[in-house]
Enzyme design. Structure first.
Site, PDB file in Angstrom:
ATOM      1  N   LYS A   1      -0.225  -3.492  10.926  1.00  0.00           N
ATOM      2  CA  LYS A   1       0.460  -3.827   9.676  1.00  0.00           C
ATOM      3  C   LYS A   1       0.985  -5.239   9.805  1.00  0.00           C
ATOM      4  O   LYS A   1       1.261  -5.716  10.912  1.00  0.00           O
ATOM      5  CB  LYS A   1       1.624  -2.867   9.430  1.00  0.00           C
ATOM      6  CG  LYS A   1       2.016  -2.765   7.986  1.00  0.00           C
ATOM      7  CD  LYS A   1       1.056  -1.862   7.221  1.00  0.00           C
ATOM      8  CE  LYS A   1       1.393  -1.738   5.766  1.00  0.00           C
ATOM      9  NZ  LYS A   1       0.572  -0.689   5.126  1.00  0.00           N
TER      10      LYS A   1
HETATM   11  P1  NAD Z   1       2.579  -3.030  -5.340  1.00  0.00           P
HETATM   12  O1  NAD Z   1       3.288  -4.239  -4.897  1.00  0.00           O
HETATM   13  O2  NAD Z   1       1.280  -3.172  -6.054  1.00  0.00           O
HETATM   14  O3  NAD Z   1       3.545  -2.153  -6.278  1.00  0.00           O
HETATM   15  C1  NAD Z   1       4.829  -1.778  -5.884  1.00  0.00           C
HETATM   16  C2  NAD Z   1       5.521  -1.156  -7.094  1.00  0.00           C
HETATM   17  O4  NAD Z   1       6.803  -0.672  -6.677  1.00  0.00           O
HETATM   18  C3  NAD Z   1       5.769  -2.146  -8.218  1.00  0.00           C
HETATM   19  O5  NAD Z   1       5.522  -1.511  -9.461  1.00  0.00           O
HETATM   20  C4  NAD Z   1       7.251  -2.469  -8.083  1.00  0.00           C
HETATM   21  O6  NAD Z   1       7.858  -2.857  -9.310  1.00  0.00           O
HETATM   22  C5  NAD Z   1       7.752  -1.101  -7.633  1.00  0.00           C
HETATM   23  N1  NAD Z   1       9.089  -1.152  -7.048  1.00  0.00           N
HETATM   24  C6  NAD Z   1       9.617  -2.060  -6.201  1.00  0.00           C
HETATM   25  N2  NAD Z   1      10.905  -1.778  -5.977  1.00  0.00           N
HETATM   26  C7  NAD Z   1      11.178  -0.664  -6.682  1.00  0.00           C
HETATM   27  C8  NAD Z   1      12.332   0.115  -6.867  1.00  0.00           C
HETATM   28  N3  NAD Z   1      13.476  -0.197  -6.282  1.00  0.00           N
HETATM   29  N4  NAD Z   1      12.255   1.214  -7.672  1.00  0.00           N
HETATM   30  C9  NAD Z   1      11.110   1.542  -8.311  1.00  0.00           C
HETATM   31  N5  NAD Z   1       9.974   0.834  -8.165  1.00  0.00           N
HETATM   32  C10 NAD Z   1      10.020  -0.256  -7.371  1.00  0.00           C
HETATM   33  O7  NAD Z   1       2.420  -2.102  -4.036  1.00  0.00           O
HETATM   34  P2  NAD Z   1       1.359  -0.960  -3.764  1.00  0.00           P
HETATM   35  O8  NAD Z   1       0.181  -1.547  -3.113  1.00  0.00           O
HETATM   36  O9  NAD Z   1       1.215  -0.132  -4.998  1.00  0.00           O
HETATM   37  O10 NAD Z   1       2.125  -0.107  -2.619  1.00  0.00           O
HETATM   38  C11 NAD Z   1       3.092   0.866  -2.948  1.00  0.00           C
HETATM   39  C12 NAD Z   1       3.298   1.773  -1.734  1.00  0.00           C
HETATM   40  O11 NAD Z   1       2.062   2.382  -1.375  1.00  0.00           O
HETATM   41  C13 NAD Z   1       3.794   1.066  -0.466  1.00  0.00           C
HETATM   42  O12 NAD Z   1       4.610   1.952   0.270  1.00  0.00           O
HETATM   43  C14 NAD Z   1       2.520   0.825   0.308  1.00  0.00           C
HETATM   44  O13 NAD Z   1       2.736   0.691   1.699  1.00  0.00           O
HETATM   45  C15 NAD Z   1       1.783   2.103  -0.008  1.00  0.00           C
HETATM   46  N6  NAD Z   1       0.331   2.020   0.186  1.00  0.00           N
HETATM   47  C16 NAD Z   1      -0.421   1.105  -0.504  1.00  0.00           C
HETATM   48  C17 NAD Z   1      -1.792   1.083  -0.318  1.00  0.00           C
HETATM   49  C18 NAD Z   1      -2.692   0.175  -1.111  1.00  0.00           C
HETATM   50  O14 NAD Z   1      -3.921   0.332  -1.025  1.00  0.00           O
HETATM   51  N7  NAD Z   1      -2.169  -0.749  -1.904  1.00  0.00           N
HETATM   52  C19 NAD Z   1      -2.404   1.965   0.598  1.00  0.00           C
HETATM   53  C20 NAD Z   1      -1.605   2.874   1.290  1.00  0.00           C
HETATM   54  C21 NAD Z   1      -0.240   2.893   1.056  1.00  0.00           C
END
Ligand code: NAD
Length: 420
Positions: A109
């Site tokens: 990561k």
């Molecule tokens: P992203 O940056 O695209 O989206 C994050 C979202 O969370 C945004 O809508 C943001 O406004 C929201 N957010 C931030 N702070 C917040 C709060 N206090 N309350 C409510 N919403 C809030 O990120 P992502 O890629 O969608 O990742 C989200 C989660 O999924 C993370 O934990 C990441 O590690 C996990 N994840 C992502 C992937 C991937 O392929 N992108 C894969 C596995 C896990």
């Protein structure tokens, strides 16, 4: 270093889950220590010139948890809360996820402590390129393959591909996954995590005899994962009644129109003030009755203060580490919530990343349909494995999923032996 890492709440959480599972597995002490601690913790400073002419130095991290089963694989996060401990915890979870999914990767990561919303496109590009330069000696298609995570996207991956390929003197698509399709990214990668989350929710609904057409879901986070989970769930007929993001939370008992909300988010930057729904307090939203609750944003949002009050049938952990160990204990004492633990729930992303890496190495391309079919087959197999393990061993879904991942890594380490 151990003490520094253990000072971080999220790392402590990952260690506490690991220790609990290692006890459950009665893992030998020597293998246990080797599995627990990260192989490499890389910290770099990343200076860039801001648009106003001033120089600012950011801190960037890459943690490679272990390389015993293949290159490390894991996202790159741009967020103000990024710390070495958080990145190390996320790298550790990636291990168990890759092993559970039977992918030939270790966990990695990375992250840069920054607020991407305050950076211009030009500053973001410079930050990404300079970070890639700083960690160049430690990455490669056979060593460490990054992907998007919070605050990063396929453009970020395109810049990293460019830096690495320029340095190598030839195009190296296998250096990252989650790239644009034009750079040999995979069809289906952008929606893979959210699609996988939605698919697994339907598997859980099947077990609980819940019909998609009668079901409701609440989603925290409307970024890559949350929005694609919302799209796929609503395509399956599930009504999405609550959605929140960093700008606030919205509620519509009749179901939120996801296409309209997406347009609104593109125009305004967040879900706030969406005309097709009412405002709701974001913390209250998590406590509303629903069939699936999907935390898809941050860590530690399901905690000892709200776990007892959740009114969902399925808790689908789309984010990494959304549930604290104290909340876990509360959830385990309730038998009315079906947990899809994070290492399984969001594994769609790394699974399609693996398929992207395979395509890059083979110089081959699969169609979106082929990718999604392969993804669903792998997720279904892992889901059934976890459920059977939990039933057979009378343990929680989290301990079952972690046990399957940790056992795989521990075996690989034992068989390889200890290099003198
Ligand atoms: P992203 O940056 O695209 O989206 C994050 C979202 O969370 C945004 O809508 C943001 O406004 C929201 N957010 C931030 N702070 C917040 C709060 N206090 N309350 C409510 N919403 C809030 O990120 P992502 O890629 O969608 O990742 C989200 C989660 O999924 C993370 O934990 C990441 O590690 C996990 N994840 C992502 C992937 C991937 O392929 N992108 C894969 C596995 C896990």
């Amino acid at each position: 270093m151990k003490k520094d890492l253990l000072n971080n709440k999220i790392f402590q959480m990952a260690v506490s889950q690991f220790d609990r599972t290692a006890d459950f597995l009665e893992l030998d002490q020597s293998v246990r220590e080797r599995c627990k601690w990260p192989k490499r913790l890389i910290t770099v400073t990343v200076p860039i010139q801001r648009d106003n002419g001033e120089t600012e130095v950011f801190f960037g991290y890459r943690v490679q948890h272990h390389l015993s089963r293949g290159p490390v694989k894991g996202g790159l996060r741009f967020h103000p809360g990024v710390t070495l401990g958080e990145v190390a915890a996320l790298a550790m979870w990636m291990n168990w996820k890759c092993a559970l999914m039977d992918l030939p990767f270790g966990g990695g990561k990375g992250g840069i402590t920054c607020d991407p919303r305050t950076l211009s496109a030009h500053e973001t590009e410079n930050l990404t390129r300079r970070f890639a330069m700083e960690i160049l000696p430690f990455i490669g298609p056979e060593t460490d393959v990054m992907a998007p995570d919070m605050g990063t996207n396929e453009q970020t991956m395109a810049w990293i591909t460019d830096v690495y390929s320029t340095h190598a003197g030839h195009f190296v698509p296998g250096i990252v996954t989650g790239k644009p399709v034009e750079l040999q990214g995979s069809e289906g990668r952008t929606q893979a995590t959210g699609h996988g989350v939605a698919f697994l929710i339907t598997r859980a609904f099947d077990k609980l005899n819940i019909k998609e057409q009668n079901a409701t879901a609440i989603i925290q986070g409307f970024g890559n994962v949350g929005s694609h989970a919302a799209f796929t769930l609503s395509r399956y007929g599930v009504s999405i009644t609550g959605i929140s993001d960093i700008t606030g939370a919205i509620w519509n008992e009749q179901g939120i129109n996801i296409n309209e909300l997406t347009k609104h988010v593109h125009q305004t930057g967040g879900v706030k003030d969406f005309p097709g729904a009412e405002f709701i307090d974001p913390d209250e939203m998590l406590l509303q009755p629903c069939d699936a609750l999907v935390p898809a944003a941050l860590e530690r949002v399901i905690n000892d203060k709200n776990a007892a009050q959740l009114q969902c049938r399925v808790l689908a952990e789309a984010a990494n580490g959304p549930t604290t160990p104290l909340a876990d204990a509360i959830l385990e004492s309730r038998d009315d919530i079906f947990l899809i633990p994070d290492v399984l729930c969001n594994a769609g992303g790394v699974t399609v990343s693996y398929l992207e890496w395979v395509q890059n190495i083979q110089r081959y391309q699969w169609s979106e349909q082929e990718i999604l079919t392969k993804l669903e087959t792998k997720l279904e197999a892992a889901f059934e494995k976890v459920i059977h393990f939990a039933e057979r061993s009378q343990t929680s879904h989290r301990v079952a999923a972690l046990s399957l991942g940790i056992e795989e890594v521990a075996t690989a380490k034992s068989v390889r032996g200890l290099f003198p």
